[in-house]
Write an enzyme that holds these catalytic residues in place. Structure first.
Site, mmCIF file in Angstrom:
data_model
loop_
_atom_site.group_PDB
_atom_site.id
_atom_site.type_symbol
_atom_site.label_atom_id
_atom_site.label_comp_id
_atom_site.label_asym_id
_atom_site.label_seq_id
_atom_site.Cartn_x
_atom_site.Cartn_y
_atom_site.Cartn_z
ATOM 1 C CD GLU A 166 -67.101 10.832 27.333
ATOM 2 O OE1 GLU A 166 -67.115 10.037 26.376
ATOM 3 O OE2 GLU A 166 -66.314 10.716 28.289
ATOM 4 N NE ARG A 169 -65.744 -2.440 16.717
ATOM 5 C CZ ARG A 169 -66.166 -3.671 16.407
ATOM 6 N NH1 ARG A 169 -66.096 -4.098 15.172
ATOM 7 N NH2 ARG A 169 -66.655 -4.460 17.334
ATOM 8 C CG ASP A 173 -68.055 6.913 21.946
ATOM 9 O OD1 ASP A 173 -67.850 5.863 22.589
ATOM 10 O OD2 ASP A 173 -67.165 7.752 21.708
ATOM 11 C CG HIS A 179 -59.018 -4.045 24.208
ATOM 12 N ND1 HIS A 179 -59.999 -4.951 23.885
ATOM 13 C CD2 HIS A 179 -59.654 -2.903 24.570
ATOM 14 C CE1 HIS A 179 -61.187 -4.372 24.020
ATOM 15 N NE2 HIS A 179 -61.002 -3.124 24.437
ATOM 16 C CG HIS A 220 -59.262 -0.110 22.152
ATOM 17 N ND1 HIS A 220 -58.807 1.010 22.788
ATOM 18 C CD2 HIS A 220 -60.584 0.087 21.935
ATOM 19 C CE1 HIS A 220 -59.814 1.844 22.965
ATOM 20 N NE2 HIS A 220 -60.906 1.323 22.462
ATOM 21 C CD GLU A 236 -65.921 3.704 18.668
ATOM 22 O OE1 GLU A 236 -65.515 4.049 17.532
ATOM 23 O OE2 GLU A 236 -65.613 2.611 19.162
#
Ligand code: UD1
Ligand code: UDP
Length: 380
Positions: free
Chosen positions: A119, A211, A97, A242, A209, A133
């Site tokens: 996936e 967003r 994604d 990250h 991590h 995503e």
């Protein structure tokens, strides 16, 4: 001429989950395998390529510091257009994604090249969670010809959207294929700081991590970790941070000088998987870790309000704790102090695969090209 199958990926999680498939495609005598990385991530991608000894045929090297969604998408599309021009693949495989996923599917569609989505079918049904995503995977699904759903839950989402059952293959998640090769009882960490961890302390592995968690949610999780370590003297946190500077700023400001908190650089996947295997519990907003930790019998507290991976929640090994400091603290404190609560979650459950997902995907591709007369059995 053998059918040419081009695998496209760009970020760390895509690389970890595509690596077993790249190997399986290369091993097929019936297919010609070509690998293209966008390098949406640079260092974190290269760690995976090195570990699995994959040398891409094309590397678009698109990463920029603090890259924007549109800029990343634009660079990926432009690079892929040229690569497709040169290679003219018969099938393009994308994963998951990310922006690379959507760009790969869109650029392939514009050439009328078939798309396989690995996936496929994960959904939260919330447009902004995770952002962007959820929409990337829905858009990719619309462009896809062969849907490789990891579980029957994912298949059912696709069926409900009107996708033809013929085009859906339930394969298991390739992350379990990868995990089977990385976790070893006698593993020695390559990262020196992990070799020096105090074995008397219980380790909480942390990654954050997403967003939608930038800023206050990540800060809240960091404050919860601080409080936990004050209250639980035999616990320590290991947090591979990250490389995103937006994430780093918040995490370092909050946990940079804390006792029993080890902030480290992103680990190579073998170190990270074996750290998970030796940990007490996991606190994370990552997608992949929700699939990995349950099969290692480690409880995962997910710093999110919804997940597209409900299978391990249903199995009882993953719990959504939200993004509020007190909720995160309470959930983790409970697992650190209540043995019954801990044992109830620390069950090795693996709804995500049997380690043979890549083989099924290769068989399905061969079947699609008429090179194999039997359709592979779905993973149940
Ligand atoms: C992206 C994916 C997300 C996935 C995550 C995995 C999208 C929209 N998001 O997150 O789905 O969960 O990757 O980690 O595709 N950076 C480096 N070196 C690296 C990697 C990143 O310096 O090796 C820094 C750069 O400054 C870069 C920033 O991190 O601009 C963000 O990278 P990006 O791929 O845009 O991250 P996300 O979109 O947050
Ligand atoms: N991972 C890793 N090193 C680390 C942290 C995570 O190799 O220091 C792996 C982890 O095992 C999983 C993947 O990275 O396979 C998850 O990536 P990330 O959390 O960045 O993305 P997401 O899965 O949320 O898309």
């Amino acid at each position: 001429m053998l059918p040419k199958v081009m695998t496209i990926f760009g970020t760390r999680p895509e690389a970890i989950k595509m690596a077993p498939l790249v190997k399986a495609l290369q091993a097929s005598p019936h297919l010609q395998a070509v690998t293209c990385v966008t390098a949406q991530h640079r260092e974190m991608l290269d760690q995976v390529l090195d570990l699995f000894a994959i040398t891409p045929d094309y590397d678009l090297d698109i990463m920029r510091q603090r890259q924007s969604l549109n800029g990343t998408l634009r660079r990926a599309l432009a690079g892929l257009e040229e690569v497709f021009e040169q290679e003219n693949p018969d099938l393009v495989l994308v994963h998951g994604d990310t922006l690379t996923t959507f760009a790969g599917a869109l650029a392939a569609f514009y050439r009328k090249t078939a798309v396989g989505h690995v996936e496929a079918g994960l959904r939260t049904f919330d447009k902004y969670l995770p952002y962007p995503e959820e929409i990337n995977r829905r858009l990719t699904g619309v462009l896809t010809d062969l849907h490789f759903a990891p579980t029957s839950v994912a298949r059912d989402h696709l069926l409900a959207e009107g996708v033809s059952p013929e085009s859906i293959f339930v394969t298991g998640n390739t992350v379990i294929d990868a995990l089977r090769t990385t976790v070893q009882d006698d593993y020695t960490f390559t990262c020196p700081q992990l070799r020096q961890l105090d074995p008397a302390l219980r380790t909480i592995v942390v990654t954050l991590h997403r967003r939608e968690n930038w800023g206050e949610p990540i800060a809240a999780a960091c404050r919860a970790i601080k409080r936990l370590l004050q209250e639980v003297p035999d616990a320590q946190a290991v947090f591979p941070v990250h490389l995103n500077p937006v994430v780093r700023e918040t995490v370092v400001a909050s946990l940079g000088e804390q006792e029993r908190v080890l902030l480290i650089e992103p680990l190579i996947a073998t170190d990270y998987h074996n750290l998970l295997a030796r940990s007490y519990l996991v606190l994370s907003d990552s997608g992949g870790v929700q699939e990995e930790a349950p099969s290692l019998g480690k409880p995962v507290l997910v710093v999110r309000t919804v997940t597209e991976r409900p299978e391990a929640v249903a199995a009882g090994t993953v719990r959504l704790v939200g993004i509020d400091e007190t909720d995160i603290y309470n959930a983790a404190f409970n697992l650190l102090t209540d043995q019954a609560a801990y044992q109830a979650m620390a069950q090795a459950k693996n709804p995500y695969g049997d380690g043979h997902a890549s083989e099924r995907i290769v068989k399905a591709i061969e079947y699609h090209f008429g090179l194999n007369s039997t359709r592979p059995e779905d993973y149940v």
